[in-house]
Design a protein around this motif. Structure first.
Motif, PDB file in Angstrom:
ATOM      1  N   ILE A   1       0.829  -1.209   0.000  1.00 46.18           N
ATOM      2  CA  ILE A   1       0.000   0.000   0.000  1.00 46.18           C
ATOM      3  C   ILE A   1       0.861   1.256   0.000  1.00 46.18           C
ATOM      4  O   ILE A   1       0.592   2.209  -0.742  1.00 46.18           O
ATOM      5  CB  ILE A   1      -0.928   0.012   1.230  1.00 46.18           C
ATOM      6  CG1 ILE A   1      -1.888  -1.176   1.177  1.00 46.18           C
ATOM      7  CG2 ILE A   1      -1.710   1.327   1.316  1.00 46.18           C
ATOM      8  CD1 ILE A   1      -2.638  -1.410   2.477  1.00 46.18           C
ATOM      9  N   TRP A   2       1.936   1.256   0.800  1.00 45.48           N
ATOM     10  CA  TRP A   2       2.659   2.502   1.088  1.00 45.48           C
ATOM     11  C   TRP A   2       4.060   2.579   0.516  1.00 45.48           C
ATOM     12  O   TRP A   2       4.669   3.653   0.526  1.00 45.48           O
ATOM     13  CB  TRP A   2       2.729   2.702   2.605  1.00 45.48           C
ATOM     14  CG  TRP A   2       1.375   2.828   3.212  1.00 45.48           C
ATOM     15  CD1 TRP A   2       0.736   1.919   3.997  1.00 45.48           C
ATOM     16  CD2 TRP A   2       0.469   3.920   3.064  1.00 45.48           C
ATOM     17  NE1 TRP A   2      -0.505   2.368   4.343  1.00 45.48           N
ATOM     18  CE2 TRP A   2      -0.703   3.600   3.793  1.00 45.48           C
ATOM     19  CE3 TRP A   2       0.526   5.141   2.383  1.00 45.48           C
ATOM     20  CZ2 TRP A   2      -1.796   4.463   3.851  1.00 45.48           C
ATOM     21  CZ3 TRP A   2      -0.557   5.994   2.445  1.00 45.48           C
ATOM     22  CH2 TRP A   2      -1.698   5.651   3.171  1.00 45.48           C
ATOM     23  N   LYS A   3       4.590   1.464   0.020  1.00 46.64           N
ATOM     24  CA  LYS A   3       5.972   1.493  -0.449  1.00 46.64           C
ATOM     25  C   LYS A   3       6.050   1.134  -1.930  1.00 46.64           C
ATOM     26  O   LYS A   3       5.078   1.283  -2.664  1.00 46.64           O
ATOM     27  CB  LYS A   3       6.833   0.576   0.421  1.00 46.64           C
ATOM     28  CG  LYS A   3       6.918   1.061   1.864  1.00 46.64           C
ATOM     29  CD  LYS A   3       7.841   0.196   2.704  1.00 46.64           C
ATOM     30  CE  LYS A   3       7.887   0.715   4.148  1.00 46.64           C
ATOM     31  NZ  LYS A   3       8.750  -0.127   5.012  1.00 46.64           N
ATOM     32  N   ASP A   4       7.203   0.643  -2.365  1.00 47.47           N
ATOM     33  CA  ASP A   4       7.467   0.483  -3.784  1.00 47.47           C
ATOM     34  C   ASP A   4       6.548  -0.519  -4.470  1.00 47.47           C
ATOM     35  O   ASP A   4       6.279  -0.403  -5.658  1.00 47.47           O
ATOM     36  CB  ASP A   4       8.926   0.049  -4.005  1.00 47.47           C
ATOM     37  CG  ASP A   4       9.912   1.146  -3.625  1.00 47.47           C
ATOM     38  OD1 ASP A   4       9.490   2.316  -3.601  1.00 47.47           O
ATOM     39  OD2 ASP A   4      11.069   0.825  -3.352  1.00 47.47           O
ATOM     40  N   ASP A   5       6.075  -1.521  -3.737  1.00 48.86           N
ATOM     41  CA  ASP A   5       5.240  -2.542  -4.359  1.00 48.86           C
ATOM     42  C   ASP A   5       4.010  -1.910  -5.014  1.00 48.86           C
ATOM     43  O   ASP A   5       3.786  -2.032  -6.206  1.00 48.86           O
ATOM     44  CB  ASP A   5       4.829  -3.583  -3.308  1.00 48.86           C
ATOM     45  CG  ASP A   5       3.996  -4.701  -3.899  1.00 48.86           C
ATOM     46  OD1 ASP A   5       2.820  -4.445  -4.215  1.00 48.86           O
ATOM     47  OD2 ASP A   5       4.508  -5.815  -4.051  1.00 48.86           O
ATOM     48  N   GLY A   6       3.206  -1.243  -4.200  1.00 51.29           N
ATOM     49  CA  GLY A   6       2.093  -0.468  -4.744  1.00 51.29           C
ATOM     50  C   GLY A   6       0.942  -1.255  -5.315  1.00 51.29           C
ATOM     51  O   GLY A   6       0.018  -0.676  -5.893  1.00 51.29           O
ATOM     52  N   SER A   7       0.940  -2.577  -5.180  1.00 57.48           N
ATOM     53  CA  SER A   7      -0.118  -3.364  -5.797  1.00 57.48           C
ATOM     54  C   SER A   7      -1.465  -3.183  -5.113  1.00 57.48           C
ATOM     55  O   SER A   7      -2.506  -3.492  -5.704  1.00 57.48           O
ATOM     56  CB  SER A   7       0.267  -4.852  -5.812  1.00 57.48           C
ATOM     57  OG  SER A   7       0.539  -5.318  -4.505  1.00 57.48           O
ATOM     58  N   LEU A   8      -1.463  -2.678  -3.874  1.00 57.22           N
ATOM     59  CA  LEU A   8      -2.710  -2.398  -3.168  1.00 57.22           C
ATOM     60  C   LEU A   8      -2.805  -0.908  -2.822  1.00 57.22           C
ATOM     61  O   LEU A   8      -3.496  -0.529  -1.877  1.00 57.22           O
ATOM     62  CB  LEU A   8      -2.808  -3.253  -1.893  1.00 57.22           C
ATOM     63  CG  LEU A   8      -2.843  -4.770  -2.093  1.00 57.22           C
ATOM     64  CD1 LEU A   8      -2.885  -5.479  -0.749  1.00 57.22           C
ATOM     65  CD2 LEU A   8      -4.029  -5.190  -2.955  1.00 57.22           C
ATOM     66  N   ARG A   9      -2.153  -0.092  -3.594  1.00 58.84           N
ATOM     67  CA  ARG A   9      -2.058   1.341  -3.323  1.00 58.84           C
ATOM     68  C   ARG A   9      -3.436   1.995  -3.247  1.00 58.84           C
ATOM     69  O   ARG A   9      -4.325   1.689  -4.035  1.00 58.84           O
ATOM     70  CB  ARG A   9      -1.223   2.009  -4.410  1.00 58.84           C
ATOM     71  CG  ARG A   9      -0.980   3.487  -4.210  1.00 58.84           C
ATOM     72  CD  ARG A   9      -0.057   4.034  -5.268  1.00 58.84           C
ATOM     73  NE  ARG A   9       1.308   3.576  -5.041  1.00 58.84           N
ATOM     74  CZ  ARG A   9       2.069   3.032  -5.973  1.00 58.84           C
ATOM     75  NH1 ARG A   9       1.598   2.849  -7.189  1.00 58.84           N
ATOM     76  NH2 ARG A   9       3.306   2.649  -5.681  1.00 58.84           N
ATOM     77  N   ILE A  10      -3.593   2.921  -2.276  1.00 60.58           N
ATOM     78  CA  ILE A  10      -4.843   3.669  -2.165  1.00 60.58           C
ATOM     79  C   ILE A  10      -4.651   5.150  -2.497  1.00 60.58           C
ATOM     80  O   ILE A  10      -5.611   5.904  -2.528  1.00 60.58           O
ATOM     81  CB  ILE A  10      -5.478   3.537  -0.765  1.00 60.58           C
ATOM     82  CG1 ILE A  10      -4.580   4.142   0.315  1.00 60.58           C
ATOM     83  CG2 ILE A  10      -5.826   2.086  -0.466  1.00 60.58           C
ATOM     84  CD1 ILE A  10      -5.238   4.211   1.692  1.00 60.58           C
ATOM     85  N   THR A  11      -3.398   5.572  -2.723  1.00 64.05           N
ATOM     86  CA  THR A  11      -3.134   6.955  -3.094  1.00 64.05           C
ATOM     87  C   THR A  11      -2.236   7.009  -4.326  1.00 64.05           C
ATOM     88  O   THR A  11      -1.427   6.110  -4.549  1.00 64.05           O
ATOM     89  CB  THR A  11      -2.437   7.729  -1.953  1.00 64.05           C
ATOM     90  OG1 THR A  11      -1.178   7.115  -1.663  1.00 64.05           O
ATOM     91  CG2 THR A  11      -3.295   7.751  -0.706  1.00 64.05           C
ATOM     92  N   ASP A  12      -2.394   8.063  -5.086  1.00 64.41           N
ATOM     93  CA  ASP A  12      -1.563   8.275  -6.254  1.00 64.41           C
ATOM     94  C   ASP A  12      -0.174   8.736  -5.799  1.00 64.41           C
ATOM     95  O   ASP A  12      -0.072   9.679  -5.006  1.00 64.41           O
ATOM     96  CB  ASP A  12      -2.204   9.335  -7.156  1.00 64.41           C
ATOM     97  CG  ASP A  12      -1.432   9.511  -8.454  1.00 64.41           C
ATOM     98  OD1 ASP A  12      -0.365  10.163  -8.413  1.00 64.41           O
ATOM     99  OD2 ASP A  12      -1.891   9.013  -9.493  1.00 64.41           O
ATOM    100  N   PRO A  13       0.901   8.103  -6.271  1.00 60.08           N
ATOM    101  CA  PRO A  13       2.245   8.452  -5.788  1.00 60.08           C
ATOM    102  C   PRO A  13       2.689   9.854  -6.197  1.00 60.08           C
ATOM    103  O   PRO A  13       3.612  10.403  -5.597  1.00 60.08           O
ATOM    104  CB  PRO A  13       3.135   7.377  -6.417  1.00 60.08           C
ATOM    105  CG  PRO A  13       2.384   6.902  -7.616  1.00 60.08           C
ATOM    106  CD  PRO A  13       0.939   6.991  -7.246  1.00 60.08           C
TER     107      PRO A  13
END
Length: 237
Positions: free
Chosen positions: A128-140
């Protein structure tokens, strides 16, 4: 520490959470000199607070909470310094629907039911919060909430990396057992009097946050103090 309806407010509160801890550090009491009603609070009525005869230390959290993500290094210290008469557990909150907390609560209990919660716990924060981003909830780039929030199918694909079959994840996520755990978690949060994350509960009787204790350096000493208090020993001063 978060009780937040929008991510914009969340970002401001995260900055405030860190800043408040930094400012409060100079005012933090010496280790062991903790006062009920200031650094920690009594839960009334007390809730069940043991697991297999050990005093339960609970982190109330959400994978979707940036303060909880930042708090993970402190949680590791709590885990690594627990005495033999205590056990660490996790209780996911769901009260921030705007940032998909109900989905992450369901995901946690699904992983628990499948026996992979220990494997996926840290990795879910990273997704969610780091480089993986596969479950990201915010646009980086914009740091705004994404238009398409993660779904249980996205969680299933992520959990497949840890040996779970996606179809089993989806089926388990809607099972009676997982739904019952979610309802119990929400009920227990109300009984604890918790409305922000991360919050620590010790022995079903004592509640505190990073803000209330004053500094992150005092979190582990306060946990140990409350465990000793609950065990009936004289806490070290």
């Amino acid at each position: 520490m978060f009780k937040r309806p929008t991510f914009i407010r969340a970002a401001a509160m995260l900055f405030g959470f860190v800043a408040a801890l930094s400012v409060a550090h100079a005012q933090t009491p010496a280790a062991g000199n903790f006062v009920e009603g200031k650094q920690y609070f009594l839960i009334e009525p007390a809730q069940p607070g043991t697991v297999d005869g050990k005093i339960e230390v609970v982190e109330i959290f959400s994978y979707g909470c940036p303060a909880c993500n930042a708090f993970q290094a402190t949680m590791k210290k709590i885990h690594d310094t627990l005495p033999a008469n205590a056990v660490l557990t996790y209780l996911p909150a769901s009260f921030n629907t705007a940032e998909n907390w109900p989905l992450f609560q369901r995901a946690y209990f699904t992983a628990q039911a499948l026996g992979i919660s220990d494997k996926v716990h840290d990795a879910t924060f990273d997704a969610i919060w780091k480089d993986d981003g596969s479950l990201r909830i915010t646009d980086p780039v914009t740091h705004q909430l994404v238009k398409r929030m993660p779904t249980i199918e996205d969680v299933a694909k992520f959990y497949a990396r840890f040996g779970a079959k996606p179809e089993d994840v989806v089926a388990t996520s809607s099972s009676f057992a997982v739904n019952a755990k979610m309802k119990r978690a929400d009920s227990l949060l109300r009984a604890y009097g918790v409305d922000s994350t991360p919050t620590i509960v010790v022995g079903g009787k004592y509640r505190f946050t990073g803000r209330s204790v004053g500094s992150l350096e005092q979190v582990v000493p306060l946990v140990q103090y409350l465990i000793a208090k609950e065990a009936g020993a004289k806490p070290a001063n």
